[in-house]
Design a protein around this motif. Sequence first.
Motif: not given
Lengths: 589, 335
Positions: A218-221, A413-422, A443-444, A551-553
Amino acid sequence: MASTLVIPGWEKHRPKPNKDGSPWWARTFRITRVRIASQVFFFSLFVFLLWCTWFSRLRGYPVSLFLEVDPLVGVATALSTHTVYRWLWRGLFVLVPTLLLGRAFCNWMCPYGTLHQFVGWVFNIWTNKNNIDRNRYRPAYQIKYLILGVFLVMAALGSLQIGLLDPICLLVRTFTTAIAPASDLAHLNLAAALRERLGMDPQPLIFLSSAPGAPEQRIFRGAWFVGLLIVGLVGMNLVVPRFFCRVLCPLGAFLGVLARFAPFRIKRDLTKCTDCNACLRRCEGASDPQAALRKSECFVCFNCIDDCPEDALSFGLGPIEFKDFIVGSPRKGAATLFGRPVISKIPETVKAAPAVPRRRWAFAVVGGVLAYPFLRLSAAVNKRGFSAKAIRPPGSVEESEFLERCIKCDQCIRVCPTNVLQPSTLAEGGLEGLWTPVMNFSVGFCQLNCTLCSEVCPTGAIQKTSLARKLGVGQHASQGPISVGTAFFDRGRCLPWAMETPCVVCEEVCPVTPKAIGTYEETITRWDGTKVTLKKPYMRPELCIGCGLCEHECPVLDSPAVYVTAIGETRSQDRSLLLETSRKSKEKT
Amino acid sequence: MDEAEHARLSRRQVLRQVSGVAAGAAAAGVLAWRLHDLTGERGKPPRPEISLPPGGYAVERSTVLPALGVATGQSVAALVKGAVDAVGGMGRFVRHGDVVVIKPNVAFERAAALGATTNPEVLRALVMLVRDAGAREVRVADNPIESPEACFVRSGVQRAAVEAGATVYLPSPRDFRTLAVPGATWIARWPFFHRPFLGATKVIGVSPVKDHNLCRASMTTKNWYGLLGGRRNQFHQDIHGIIADLALMMRPTLVLLDATRVLFRSGPTGGSLSDVRPGNTVVASTDSLAADAFGWHELLERRGEPLPAYFEKSAARGLGNPDWKAQHVKRVQVG
């Protein structure tokens, strides 16, 4: 003979009773030890609840509990929205005890306070004499009250900024964006090493992962900045003990204001106190227990009671000041109090209100009144000039309301399973929107059947949203699905449109039904003479929910040929795109 | 002068200091020599390649047993057993002590009824059969398009697999190794979800029957897509070539076509019950091309249409025979 176990040397090591005759265990089980146990408990609970804030670990735990019992969250959102959302009444759990006991929260419950105290303790290289000086009250400690004043005035005007410095929000955010990913990285390396070098099953180590089952790290801006901030703030303990708690903490300031009404406080017995200042050696709050106790600064840590060699300090009901009952002059050393000689030369024992001059309060109010327009009139957060990439999670309220509610805790952002929330950077939301959640589809993507962010949001910036509401099915069929934005094609970058190359991953993955992406089929002769049948994608905007899976794919990774922007989001009439959806949203209201 | 005389280092101190410095310098020199990398090649991270066993995981071919076992009926467990029994029974494929990887299709976060993923009841029955045949360990693995955990839970596959006694392998970042697929057009070297395959002796694919927007039909051959990682979104630029590569990459022990439901349009994601019709069929085969061709004609009911291009591409490599009608097909009716 065997019935009595005799340990050689036991007699010599048996604990001796205390000097005052109390048994030895009164030393071990003293109140400061109870306090430490409480701190360990609440810190562990805090980490446990954050650990649980994940798809497979939620199981109905109150994962946002610490944010909910934070009374500053409740009071500030009540000021900005004139309501108390869902569980925020739990702030009374802290507010009422504070009115009775003072700022005990700071040194008994607050996980951030515990972290500061622990780090300060571990890295304390000073002598006792130095420590006494370092724990004296300084005028700079009134800064937190000014910060609180500015934030509360801004909240009343409609911009909630307490989350920037509120310790619970700050720590949850730091855990989410900086500490948890670091823990994941450690887990990955450790598990790989165990499996590959030792041939062991690393499954038992899965507890180290904050996001088990996540396919990618998981990565975060802006994680670097959040990480730097906590290292800096915690590191300040080496310079000024409890720097954050004493100087910056708006929650501490809020509780400090309440503490002035507390009937219980640390009491100093003027007939015992020798003015030795030993009580300052480990004074966490810098609250002057050796003189007039600053109730608003005292963390009720009880260290001073522990350290007092004269047993002159105690905690109890202390509603009145004894100064007026002293006969004679303590400074000349001939005074008595109720017939007993006064030893201390300082007759004052309490100072209830925060030491902030009235004009400085006025300054804070003016600052807050000015800060509101400065932030709100930045284009980024307005109806006009908003960022195309400020895409809010589904269930979010309209943007100006959102900024009245979001405390930047980043639980969503913590709970977001795909990491899309930044966490938003200055680019998407300006300073006012800093660290609020936005979607980043490189990202997600927003998982279709997921409403977890709306479940954990403590303040209703993302309203609790049922899956039926998100998808617009069942009783919500007439409203249609929640759309967070709209996808657009960049035909100049799209492989079938611009490069004679088959693709349409976007159409394949589009999760709505019927698909929001359609295709035109066209057979062309390529530059090299080969014939190829291309499916050229187009959008059906009334079906698009802006989930960003396309967009992600999209294989054009860096700047995707299909991309989502905030326009067309359901939550805002101002940002709607189609006449049709505009009509729908007006019917709803 | 006297002062300077007294301040002079002793012989022993000089020797100690000089020898210390010399030893340090020598160590630094040796280290530099050992680590020296003239071209810059040595400093690049190693990219170890793995390969699957030669011949894949296939069992010996049979000349007498049917190539396709087709079971029709209502009971899912009976369908799976009937189809497998028709091609020789699970005992032919799984022996005592085998470590079996089962690859369902869990690509999307969809409820089972929407037909976009392998029916969990089919998976459950399959895991039971494999365990009854004596497998030491059963692993269920897939690398979905959407969030893996959510896909496995929402589809019901997680629960069915665990309840039946299998271990679920979700992809995590360190689970991929570069797989060498000699002769492949596009994926000669590609990141492969290798962790479930460590020590595995048998591989069984079990895929739903689905319409596909680009390659027309997604069945047992396309199912291996879920074993790859990396930039899979480039595959669509030659999807038929990729599927032929997938067939080359994975020579399974057995494949099952789960046509208890058929996603006949809006594939591969579906999302509406109106896109799904009951199929009440399970097909078992050692030849995934034959199984898929059967699925195309009989289950997707596209009888009049030519097979998608990947069938021919794969068959040209000798990876199976799409002409299922020419082969021995055993049809059974179960409860």
